[in-house]
Structures are given as structure tokens and as C-alpha cells.
Motif scaffolding. Structure first.
Motif, mmCIF file in Angstrom:
data_model
loop_
_atom_site.group_PDB
_atom_site.id
_atom_site.type_symbol
_atom_site.label_atom_id
_atom_site.label_comp_id
_atom_site.label_asym_id
_atom_site.label_seq_id
_atom_site.Cartn_x
_atom_site.Cartn_y
_atom_site.Cartn_z
ATOM 1 N N LYS A 26 119.611 110.920 79.913
ATOM 2 C CA LYS A 26 119.623 109.586 79.299
ATOM 3 C C LYS A 26 120.734 109.474 78.270
ATOM 4 O O LYS A 26 121.429 108.452 78.202
ATOM 5 N N ASN A 27 120.902 110.529 77.466
ATOM 6 C CA ASN A 27 121.935 110.469 76.441
ATOM 7 C C ASN A 27 123.331 110.431 77.050
ATOM 8 O O ASN A 27 124.212 109.708 76.576
ATOM 9 N N LEU A 30 123.954 106.931 78.171
ATOM 10 C CA LEU A 30 124.288 106.008 77.089
ATOM 11 C C LEU A 30 125.726 106.220 76.613
ATOM 12 O O LEU A 30 126.436 105.253 76.311
ATOM 13 N N ARG A 31 126.169 107.477 76.602
ATOM 14 C CA ARG A 31 127.566 107.742 76.193
ATOM 15 C C ARG A 31 128.539 107.229 77.252
ATOM 16 O O ARG A 31 129.596 106.685 76.928
ATOM 17 N N LEU A 82 125.874 102.355 70.821
ATOM 18 C CA LEU A 82 125.315 103.037 71.999
ATOM 19 C C LEU A 82 125.291 104.547 71.775
ATOM 20 O O LEU A 82 124.312 105.228 72.110
ATOM 21 N N ARG A 83 126.375 105.071 71.199
ATOM 22 C CA ARG A 83 126.413 106.531 70.935
ATOM 23 C C ARG A 83 125.364 106.922 69.906
ATOM 24 O O ARG A 83 124.789 108.004 69.983
ATOM 25 N N ALA A 86 122.187 107.246 71.605
ATOM 26 C CA ALA A 86 122.162 108.525 72.334
ATOM 27 C C ALA A 86 121.765 109.658 71.396
ATOM 28 O O ALA A 86 121.058 110.587 71.791
ATOM 29 N N ALA A 133 120.360 99.669 75.534
ATOM 30 C CA ALA A 133 120.415 101.076 75.144
ATOM 31 C C ALA A 133 119.052 101.565 74.665
ATOM 32 O O ALA A 133 118.589 102.635 75.083
ATOM 33 N N LYS A 137 116.836 104.304 76.534
ATOM 34 C CA LYS A 137 116.527 105.524 75.766
ATOM 35 C C LYS A 137 115.031 105.843 75.851
ATOM 36 O O LYS A 137 114.626 107.000 75.956
ATOM 37 N N LEU A 161 127.955 98.205 81.887
ATOM 38 C CA LEU A 161 126.814 99.106 81.708
ATOM 39 C C LEU A 161 126.232 99.508 83.057
ATOM 40 O O LEU A 161 125.839 100.663 83.270
#
Lengths: 420, 420
Positions: A26-27, A30-31, A82-83, A86, A133, A137, A161
Motif C-alpha cells: 500500500k505504501n 501511495l508513493r 500522499l507520501r 504512506a 490516499a 491506506k 492515480l
């Protein structure tokens, strides 16, 4: 109409894949989404320029136009957000409680995603990325229904996205942008009780009331923030003034700004004139009750409507109250269940204020402007709930999950005698 | 109609007094309620006799009549249940999280009551006392709307409980029994969005669907429990048989009873004939797919409707599946989001089963009959939620509260520069 149901069902199917992703996956997603937004900067800004042009042609100006606007700096801000999501802890799979029952079965409460979250929002195109996001997440599918004025921007952002989803081998329907913005389609969306687990409206009170009144799916919302500051007799008046100025004048257009000041009558003579001067120096218009105007003669009179109002502007309603009980009674009558503050040096008064009020956020000697997911430690915020169910106050990723039961045994049964 | 709104508003006002009671005061109240019920035994049993007489005259018999019946022993059970709720931990005021932010503000998450809970239920008069006790324990006001067949019993029980409130100096409206049982009044009750924080329907699927379809207030509910047991290839077959018999035959009329058995094809030949024999010895009718009937030739054929059914009876649907994935796919298709069980010795299979299913309760090697608030350690149960919001699975007193934010500072502000 049939279309929106099909879209939502595809989102629900896709959400099952998101629900089972590892935290790392997932992270990484998002990155990759942040990277995709930046890679598509030219396309997104061009789309936003079309929205800005149409809005200007429609006569939209000022703060509303500003909310719609994207530029390189703002888009980098969206990517950074977004980061940051994450980097947040993953609520999914968290074991919140563990218990071994007398019969030996082990009972765990474990956080799982809600399923499908529908965001219904207005102007700001950054919500498209921010809300997506947080929903992803927390392992959910997300259906985004933005405003017509931002449709080109939202479409371009969603396309970026979704490309990141596709490139990660995931179904892009996990992030579904509704592009048919008709009232009928929104109504149809809000009836999909077997598909949508939660709808979160964000925007003006009109939009939120529309969603709350027409939805059959569960809705979490807040209509407005009529935040109160009560300056008790024992207050440190310098401290009270700091909180008052920060609460009213630092950003009056947001829901955690102060709208009403309540002052204990014993300190009103020493506090109110000084507060009035400092507020006026920052452009704040004052509306006061009789007792207040006796101390600040040129203040405008306050009305009952003023006490119920979320001004979202440099206007403050003021009332002098007899004591803590009167302050509590005033707040109970006019509260929007959002945020209330007491300034006091009296511990017992602080405790009584906290325990007597049912608002989502109650503060002692701190600024109402901290009533925000980031400031309160949630990392990011999908909205603020004044619905007293599921979540109450600022909502982060955890609010997009629910606890369920996982039980492990070694063959325990409830009626062993049945087996003889 | 106007009346129900007035009643509900009085309950809301009264709820504020309940919300601020100490744990000790609430527990003393619950014990006094237990005493009041026993002191009024003759009155309550006479009222119940009237309900029983009317029900018998209407031709009600069997399990339905039995659910309505009170006698000395059952009333003592109801009083004991009130004392058990008094002994439970108090969720209100619990600090679930504490955090100090970098700026020094201390942020706590604290449980507060929901406000006003409306219970809408059928036959069993004990629900009147049980639900009231849990709502009051969690600091809420409660509006009780029972069924017409139990009206005399419910009225007598509510009068006893209200006397205990009065004698404790508390407003009796904190426990409000709706005695106008018209459809219009129920509809009006379910529209009171500014008064009622949560409605919980309990009873048959018809009642629950009526409430869910007509309510504007938030509803937490479960329609039915179609609980599955999957016997994996690696299962301990003795253990599987224990769980199967306990799940299907110990009390088939409840929502956590098993309705469908899924058997891995590799162990079906050694398990199914044996299971069929044991189930039939306990009066269970079997409905099987082709592969099952190849092993148990005299079983009835199963239909798609059987797989979706909550039999609430000594009937079991059976399917032989190719593997774990096929079992998961079957459950995903037919699940009521209530409770699913896997019997396996394979840890990886157990983990996959748990993570792939989104039901409220998922069990490994334990009986579905443990899917119950008392058995899972909640002490008492106000209902079971298959609504994926707020609470998911059995709901105890804690589910009748929500976490809010309490913030303490020493004058921290968000924009100190504004104060220069």
C-alpha cells in the motif's frame, strides 16, 4: 444511473484486492501515486487551467477561485501529502485487544477496512488525491464525487492515480471518479446500501445537508463549527488573549475558528476592553450583549442568530456570563458539537467544563485551531465528525476501519454434553 | 406523533444527567433496578399473564409463546442480569489513547456516551430490562419500543425500572417506554435525527428491514446469520465433528448456529458419511450438492436458496469444495457478514481464511456458537452488528459509547506570529 451502480460494484470488487494488500504494498502504491501526479504535472495543470477559465467566466472570484487553483507548488504539496500518508502507521490488521476466555479460546479485536467509502466534496481538487490516499491506506475502495467546477482537474488527477494502480497490477476501479455529476446520479449513489459502507460529505452546509437528508447509506459529517472560548474568572488573561486571537484571527474561514467568546463577569472589566482592542487591531468586528457593551460601548449588539452562526469571517459574538454554569448552559444551547475551549487556572472548573459538554473536542488552555487531524496526531484528516457514532472529531485513517473479532480455539464447543 | 418527539426530547434532556453519573452511582442504580423488579414480581407476572392470555387467544403457540413468558425464575434471571451489568467495567471516561504533541499539548481520547439509544424489538420482555441496563451503564438515555404482544409486561417492567430512577433522584425519562405502538409513531421516532443518536432493531428480519429502510437516524443491525463451517483437508476430523454438532444442533434457532457446511473434497469421503450419521442422530435434515450426495446418497439435493438461507432450524446445507479458495469464494457469495469458521491444522490456511473474509467474526477451530457478547468477553450484549461501521460483531456496553478528544495545554497557539 444503472451505470453508477455498476461502477460502485466494480469498486467494491476492487476493494477486496486493496483490503488484502500488505502495508508495504500500500505504501509503495501511495508513493507511486505521488510520482504519477508529478509526472503528469503538465496535463493536470492544463486541466486545472480549463476549470479556472470556466470558473472565471462564471464570475467566480476570491477565496472560491483560489480554492480551485492548482500550480506547480500546490501540486508538489499534494504529492508530498500522499507520501506523508504512506509514512503513517497502517491501521489495518492492528490488534486492539486480546483476551483468553476461561474456556481457552483466544479472542482478538482486529482492525479491518470498512469496504467502500464514498467522498462527496466541492471545489478543492487536492481532496481527490488526499481522500483517495487515506481510503486506500486503510484498505478501502473509494468513490470520489467532486464538484462540477473542478471536474477537469479531478479527472486528470484521478487518471494519474489510476495509472499507478494499474502499474501496480491492481484494479483501477479501487479509485472510482464519478464524472456524471447529475443530481439523479448522486441520489442513486447514496441509495447503494449494499455497496457503500460510508459516505463522507465535505464542503458547504448545503451539500452536507443534501447528502445527510437523502442518503440511505451511513453518513458521517459535520454541518458547521460554532466553536466557543470561555474565559473563566481564574484565567491567565494574557494566555486567554493569545488563544482568542489565534482562534478568531489566524484563519477565520475554517471550521475550527472561534465564533463566540464567553467571559466570566468577574474578569470582564479587565479582559473585554483589552481583548476588543486587540481583536479590532486585527480587523475583527465585535457583536456583544448588554453587559459587554457596557464595557465596550461602540460594539454592535449581538442577536440570538449570531450565537448560532458560523461566521467563517472576522466577526465574533461575545457574551458576559455569570459563572461556569452559565457558560456551559450557553454552549449546550448553541453548540455544533465541534470544539469548545475553557481558559482557567481552576482544575475543578476545567474538569466540570470537559465533563459537562458533549462536543467532539473539548480543550483546556489550548487554541481551538488545534482541532484538526494533523495537529491532534492523526497524521492526516479525511474529515471531522460531529456525528456521535463510529468517529467523533477529526477522522484519520483509523476512522476508515472497524474492529472485528478473530477467535482461535482448539475445538472448544459451547455444549459439550451434546456430543455424548 | 408530536407526543413521540416530546418524549424523545425529554429522554435527551434526562440523558445528560445519566451521562454525568459516577460509575458508583450508575451501578447502584442498576442494583436498585434489580431490587425493584423483584419487589414488583407479583405486578409484573400478572401483567405478563395478561399478555400470555391475549397471545394464546390469538393462537400464538410454541417457541413464540415461550419467548413471551415470564415466571418467578425468569424474572430472577432478569434481575441477576441487571446486577451483572452493574458489575461490568464502566466504559465511560475510559482514556483509550494519550499523546503529547511536539508543541506540548496533551491529547487524550476519552469514551463518552452516545446520547440517546432507541431499541426496537419484539416478543421477549426481558429485553426491556437488559437493553435499558446496558444503555444506562454506558451513560445513555434509552427509548424502548417493544412489540404489542408484550406491552403489558414491558409497561410493568419499565414502571419498576423508572421507580428506581426516581428514587435515585434521576429523571425517569432517561428510560422511556413507547406505548403508542402505531406504525406512524414508529416512523416518526425513526426520523428524529437531532434527538436519537442510534437505533438498534432486534427481532425478525421483517422488523429489522422495516427499521433500516425507514430510519433517518443511524441504525446498527444484522439481518440474519448464515454461518459457515469449512472443514479443510488437514482438519482433525473428530474436532470438526464436535464443532459441527455444537454449531448446528445445540440451539438451531439462534443467529450464531451453523447453516452451511463446506467440506474439502479430499476428506469428504472420510468425513461426510460420518458427519451425516451423527447429525441425523440429532434430528438434522441434510441438503447436499451432487458430490455430497455421491457420499450420502439419501440426502436431499441442495438449492441456491438453501445456501442463502438462515434456516433457524435443524436443517443443514452442505457443499463439497475443491479447496480453500473455493470455500472462500462460496462464503463471499453467500455470507451475511456474521460468523465463519475454519477447521484446519494448516496455519497458512487459517490465516488466509481469516484475511480473505470480511465477516464480523471469523474463527479457527472453535464453535460458531461462541459468536456472542458474553462468550467473547463483553459481559453482556445489546445486539450483533453486521453493519461495518462503529461496531462489527457482538456489541456490549462499550459499543454504546464513542471516543472523543480532550486536549490540555498551557496556552499553545497555532500561529504565534499573529500575536506580535
Amino acid at each position: 444511473m444503472a451505470d453508477i451502480k455498476q461502477q460502485a460494484l466494480r469498486c467494491r470488487d476492487a476493494a477486496q484486492a486493496i483490503a488484502q494488500l500488505s502495508t508495504e504494498a500500500k505504501n509503495a502504491l501511495l508513493r507511486a501515486m505521488a510520482d504519477a501526479l508529478l509526472a503528469d504535472e503538465a496535463v493536470i495543470l492544463a486541466a486545472n487551467a480549463r476549470d479556472m477559465e470556466a470558473a472565471t467566466a462564471k464570475g467566480i472570484t476570491g477565496a472560491m477561485l483560489d480554492r480551485l487553483k492548482l500550480d506547480g507548488k500546490r501540486l508538489h504539496g499534494v504529492a508530498s501529502a500522499l507520501r506523508e500518508v504512506a509514512d503513517l502507521p497502517d491501521p489495518v490488521g492492528q490488534v486492539t485487544r486480546q483476551d483468553v476466555r476461561p474456556n481457552g479460546i483466544r479472542v482478538e479485536r482486529v482492525r479491518v477496512p470498512l469496504g467502500v467509502v464514498a467522498m462527496i466534496y466541492e471545489a478543492r481538487p487536492n481532496v481527490t488525491a488526499d481522500a483517495a490516499a487515506l481510503c486506500l491506506k486503510a484498505g478501502n475502495g473509494v468513490i470520489l464525487r467532486g464538484g462540477s467546477e473542478a471536474l477537469h482537474s479531478n479527472t486528470a488527477i484521478a487518471a494519474s492515480l489510476q495509472r499507478a494502480l494499474r502499474e501496480a497490477g491492481l484494479p483501477e476501479a479501487a479509485l472510482t471518479l464519478v464524472t456524471d455529476l447529475s443530481r439523479e446520479t448522486m441520489l442513486a449513489l447514496l441509495q447503494l446500501t449494499d455497496v457503500i459502507d460510508l459516505a463522507i460529505p465535505r464542503g458547504g452546509e448545503g451539500l452536507i445537508r443534501f447528502v445527510a437528508e437523502h442518503a440511505r447509506v451511513p453518513v458521517i459529517k459535520h454541518y458547521k463549527g460554532v466553536c466557543h472560548l470561555f474565559v473563566d474568572a481564574s484565567a491567565d488573561l494574557d494566555l486567554a488573549l493569545r488563544l482568542l486571537l489565534d482562534g478568531k484571527a489566524s484563519r477565520p474561514g475554517v471550521c475550527n475558528a472561534l465564533e463566540t467568546l464567553l467571559v466570566h463577569r468577574d474578569i470582564a472589566p479587565s479582559f473585554l476592553p483589552r481583548a476588543a482592542e486587540a481583536l479590532r487591531a486585527r480587523g475583527v468586528e465585535l457583536r456583544m450583549d448588554e453587559a459587554g457593551r457596557a464595557l465596550v460601548p461602540d460594539a454592535a449588539p449581538v442577536t440570538d442568530d449570531d450565537y448560532a452562526a458560523e461566521f467563517l469571517d472576522l466577526i465574533l459574538a461575545v457574551r458576559v456570563v455569570d459563572d461556569l454554569d452559565a457558560a456551559i448552559a450557553h454552549i449546550r444551547r448553541y453548540t455544533s458539537d465541534h470544539t469548545e475551549v475553557i481558559v482557567t487556572r481552576d482544575e475543578a472548573h476545567a474538569a466540570k467544563f470537559v465533563n459537562s459538554l458533549r462536543s467532539a473536542v473539548v480543550m483546556v488552555n489550548a487554541s481551538s485551531r488545534f482541532s484538526d487531524g494533523g495537529e491532534l496526531g492523526l497524521g492526516a484528516e479525511i474529515g471531522i465528525s460531529t456525528t456521535r457514532l463510529h468517529a467523533y472529531g477529526p477522522m484519520g485513517a483509523e476512522s476508515l476501519t472497524v474492529e472485528r473479532f478473530v477467535v482461535r480455539g482448539e475445538g472448544q464447543v459451547r455444549h459439550p454434553d451434546l456430543l455424548d
